[in-house]
Design an enzyme around this catalytic site. Sequence first.
Site, PDB file in Angstrom:
ATOM      1  N   PHE A 123       0.810  -1.232   0.000  1.00  0.00           N
ATOM      2  CA  PHE A 123       0.000   0.000   0.000  1.00  0.00           C
ATOM      3  C   PHE A 123       0.837   1.272   0.000  1.00  0.00           C
ATOM      4  O   PHE A 123       0.408   2.306   0.509  1.00  0.00           O
ATOM      5  CB  PHE A 123      -0.973   0.006   1.189  1.00  0.00           C
ATOM      6  CG  PHE A 123      -1.691  -1.307   1.368  1.00  0.00           C
ATOM      7  CD1 PHE A 123      -2.631  -1.721   0.437  1.00  0.00           C
ATOM      8  CD2 PHE A 123      -1.406  -2.131   2.430  1.00  0.00           C
ATOM      9  CE1 PHE A 123      -3.269  -2.942   0.572  1.00  0.00           C
ATOM     10  CE2 PHE A 123      -2.045  -3.360   2.575  1.00  0.00           C
ATOM     11  CZ  PHE A 123      -2.988  -3.761   1.645  1.00  0.00           C
ATOM     12  N   GLY A 146      -0.254  -7.760  -4.760  1.00  0.00           N
ATOM     13  CA  GLY A 146      -1.540  -8.310  -4.346  1.00  0.00           C
ATOM     14  C   GLY A 146      -2.672  -7.804  -5.217  1.00  0.00           C
ATOM     15  O   GLY A 146      -3.821  -8.227  -5.082  1.00  0.00           O
ATOM     16  N   THR A 147      -2.329  -6.903  -6.133  1.00  0.00           N
ATOM     17  CA  THR A 147      -3.335  -6.257  -6.978  1.00  0.00           C
ATOM     18  C   THR A 147      -3.821  -7.162  -8.098  1.00  0.00           C
ATOM     19  O   THR A 147      -4.880  -6.918  -8.660  1.00  0.00           O
ATOM     20  CB  THR A 147      -2.728  -4.981  -7.565  1.00  0.00           C
ATOM     21  OG1 THR A 147      -1.369  -5.268  -7.942  1.00  0.00           O
ATOM     22  CG2 THR A 147      -2.700  -3.870  -6.539  1.00  0.00           C
ATOM     23  N   GLN A 150     -10.239  -4.812  -6.073  1.00  0.00           N
ATOM     24  CA  GLN A 150      -9.457  -3.619  -5.750  1.00  0.00           C
ATOM     25  C   GLN A 150     -10.353  -2.518  -5.200  1.00  0.00           C
ATOM     26  O   GLN A 150     -10.004  -1.836  -4.232  1.00  0.00           O
ATOM     27  CB  GLN A 150      -8.723  -3.100  -6.992  1.00  0.00           C
ATOM     28  CG  GLN A 150      -7.521  -3.945  -7.387  1.00  0.00           C
ATOM     29  CD  GLN A 150      -6.529  -4.051  -6.258  1.00  0.00           C
ATOM     30  OE1 GLN A 150      -5.995  -3.049  -5.782  1.00  0.00           O
ATOM     31  NE2 GLN A 150      -6.287  -5.252  -5.786  1.00  0.00           N
ATOM     32  N   GLY A 182      -5.321   2.620 -14.532  1.00  0.00           N
ATOM     33  CA  GLY A 182      -5.196   1.796 -13.329  1.00  0.00           C
ATOM     34  C   GLY A 182      -6.296   2.094 -12.329  1.00  0.00           C
ATOM     35  O   GLY A 182      -6.917   3.159 -12.366  1.00  0.00           O
ATOM     36  N   GLY A 191      -5.985   0.683  -8.764  1.00  0.00           N
ATOM     37  CA  GLY A 191      -5.628   0.183  -7.439  1.00  0.00           C
ATOM     38  C   GLY A 191      -5.903   1.177  -6.328  1.00  0.00           C
ATOM     39  O   GLY A 191      -5.969   0.809  -5.164  1.00  0.00           O
ATOM     40  N   GLU A 192      -6.036   2.434  -6.673  1.00  0.00           N
ATOM     41  CA  GLU A 192      -6.154   3.446  -5.620  1.00  0.00           C
ATOM     42  C   GLU A 192      -7.463   4.229  -5.637  1.00  0.00           C
ATOM     43  O   GLU A 192      -7.902   4.715  -4.596  1.00  0.00           O
ATOM     44  CB  GLU A 192      -4.962   4.416  -5.707  1.00  0.00           C
ATOM     45  CG  GLU A 192      -3.663   3.715  -5.362  1.00  0.00           C
ATOM     46  CD  GLU A 192      -2.444   4.554  -5.671  1.00  0.00           C
ATOM     47  OE1 GLU A 192      -1.792   5.000  -4.736  1.00  0.00           O
ATOM     48  OE2 GLU A 192      -2.148   4.761  -6.867  1.00  0.00           O
TER      49      GLU A 192
HETATM   50 MO1  MOS Z   1       0.911   3.269  -3.919  1.00  0.00          MO
HETATM   51  S1  MOS Z   1       0.667   4.499  -2.273  1.00  0.00           S
HETATM   52  O1  MOS Z   1       1.781   4.278  -4.994  1.00  0.00           O
HETATM   53  O2  MOS Z   1       1.731   1.902  -3.439  1.00  0.00           O
END
Ligand code: MOS
Length: 744
Positions: free
Chosen positions: A246, A472-473, A642, A706, A708-709
């Site tokens: 993370f 893990g993504t 995600q 992406g 993931g965030e």
């Molecule tokens: Mo993310 S905070 O760029 O792993």
Amino acid sequence: MTTYIGTDTSRVDGRPKVTGAAKYAAEFNTAGLAHASVVTSTIAKGRIALIDASEALSVAGVIDVLTHQNRPSMAAADSAYKDDLAPDGAPFRPLYDDRIWFSDQPIAVVVAEESEIARFAASLVRVQYDKEAHITDLHRQRNAAFALKSPANPVENPFAPPKPRGTAEPALAAAEVRHSAEYFVPIEHHNPMELYASTVIFEGDGKLTVYDKTQGVQNVQRYLCGVLEMEPDDVRVISPFVGGAFGSGLRPQYNVVLAALAARALKRSVRLVLTRQQMYGLGYRPAMIQQIELGANAGGTLDAITHDAVTVTSQYEDFYRQETGWSGLLYKSAHAKYAHKLARLDLATSCDMRCPSAATAVYALECAMDELAVALKLDPLELRLRCYSDRDQHGDRPYSSKSLRDCYRRGAEAFGWARRNPEPRSMRDGADLVGWGMATGVWEALQVPIAVRIVLTANGHAEVSCATSDIGTGTYTIMAQVAAEMLGLPLDNVTIKLGDSTLPQSPVEGGSWIAASVSNGIVTTAGAVREELLRLSKQMPNSPLADATPDEVGLADGKLVSERDASRSVSIADAMRHGAVDRIEQEKLTTFADDGSHAHNTHSAVFAEVKVDEQLGVIRVTRIVSAVAAGRILNTKTARSQIIGGVVWGIGMALHEETVVDHKFGRIMNANIAEYHVPVNADVHDIQVIFVDEPDDIVNPLGIKGLGEIGIVGVAAAIANAIYHATGKRVRDLPITLDKLVRD
Ligand code: MOS
């Protein structure tokens, strides 16, 4: 041809993960492995006056105790310690000298035959300090914070506050409706399940093979070479699986330096695993105070936005991200102004944590927008629509794609937003007050230069390799999907290799940039493989593809096929046999040229329902709908996971997460996951994820952004806004705990 892109393919590494076959950094073994345990400082600032290791050394099974006084040599220059993500400043040097920069700083390493022995002996190392006065409280240090300058050209420093536009102060003064408030986000820690660990194999010739928990094997490899003054060929870093990071694994962590130092000192392989408490001596999401002022006209459009932030860094490095610019980006407003100050505290350097800057800045902005909607007596969703911007407000340019309107519409429909009674405290469920809130999310669609190698063998098997990580993504899985589709092979015929510094170059996995980068990288290299196959096919007598050009052939079902005439094809096996080769190997670097004419972002609309016990203030987040626009979705299953993960993080940010520092001692009081609260199963109820269509043929050939965030952004604000709607009480400092709700 089988389609894999866009399907809900299960993780290709799912079985090894659930059966335990997937090995993590602390699980690699070798003969004669020694075990290390770290001793950390108990003061926040000062110098080590004396370290007495005699008692530790007398324990049977203890091999050595390393300190700054007897460690192997380390580089002298700051530049040697600068990893790819190092901010300005002088990076922390573990075990370098007697200086103490933060509490729980590593100051000694005990190496023993068994990990239990090492850990016990570490408790016997006696340390005397020359203490100095420390400061760890952002609120106390606020006035001593120093301002970051906006560069004339944002390319010079994308993390500094953007240049202002218009004249915000007079516009605010003239606005018909104003809202101004201060929002606080505490220090938070990443708390990945896997502890930071390194297993350093000391090879016979003095070379090191390092199994490390990291988001970037090549970053760690370069860093170790710098710190230990070793040659690139003498250090190999491997990290096939990562149990969550993370952002905490973007920069190399001190465990890898200490394990490598111990291995070199002892000429022996060494494993070092941090304890959960020691994980709190690593980086963290910086605490921040944000002041937002919004000026609107009575019709519900924005005239002016100001966003000021004060964030935390250490005494030795200047870590920051662009907190404030998100406000001016997201909504149409002629006037916008930003200010960002850094406060130095006697803590380790803060660092990236899932959606750094947006998770926190958009929390403040989206709560402020909710408060403005209340002041305007306007539905909060309607306010967002009136302030909607089709253009990037900073650069006044279009987006390559922006389907945020669809996120609002589909999210609101799925949630039932139209049935919301705007009056606070008006909705109930038995003894509970019910609240509905919403917020917008935004993040960047970044991409990075990346190299991919493909080895295709005559039996129709492909090995695809790249030094990227899978934190893990689901990187293994999307790489296999894209390669299988591009090479026309069954998914099972594709093997993915990653997480090894000897593989083709990749930056760290972070910023949600790897999925887009590596998938388009595979497209590039697969194209080169196809061209080579075509070249071989053309050499065959009476080749059915004799006059085909590279862009009119595709790979499907183990064959190279003309896209003009599907009856013309050559099997991979035949092409290779005639060419007398048994494999085709290609490696290509893919870069993403950006002419700057378009902005690339991902967006979301988050709707939250909370139920609050009126007497006790207990808050439950009973429903979340997150509608996400993130380009073409590579894998609907892992993508959904995600977003769910991001939403759970948002629940934690809103209600639970807070690193508590005892400022008298400068020490973290809840350095464990019993007292550092995160959402558990009982805190997580109904989460619905919607992906809206967002075709994008500008951002990159596959149209991938992406995600993931983006899942975390806006969630804390939607929940905070729902709590206000339920209770009529506005809590602006996170986490929103029940004491803050019941306090008058
Ligand atoms: Mo993310 S905070 O760029 O792993």
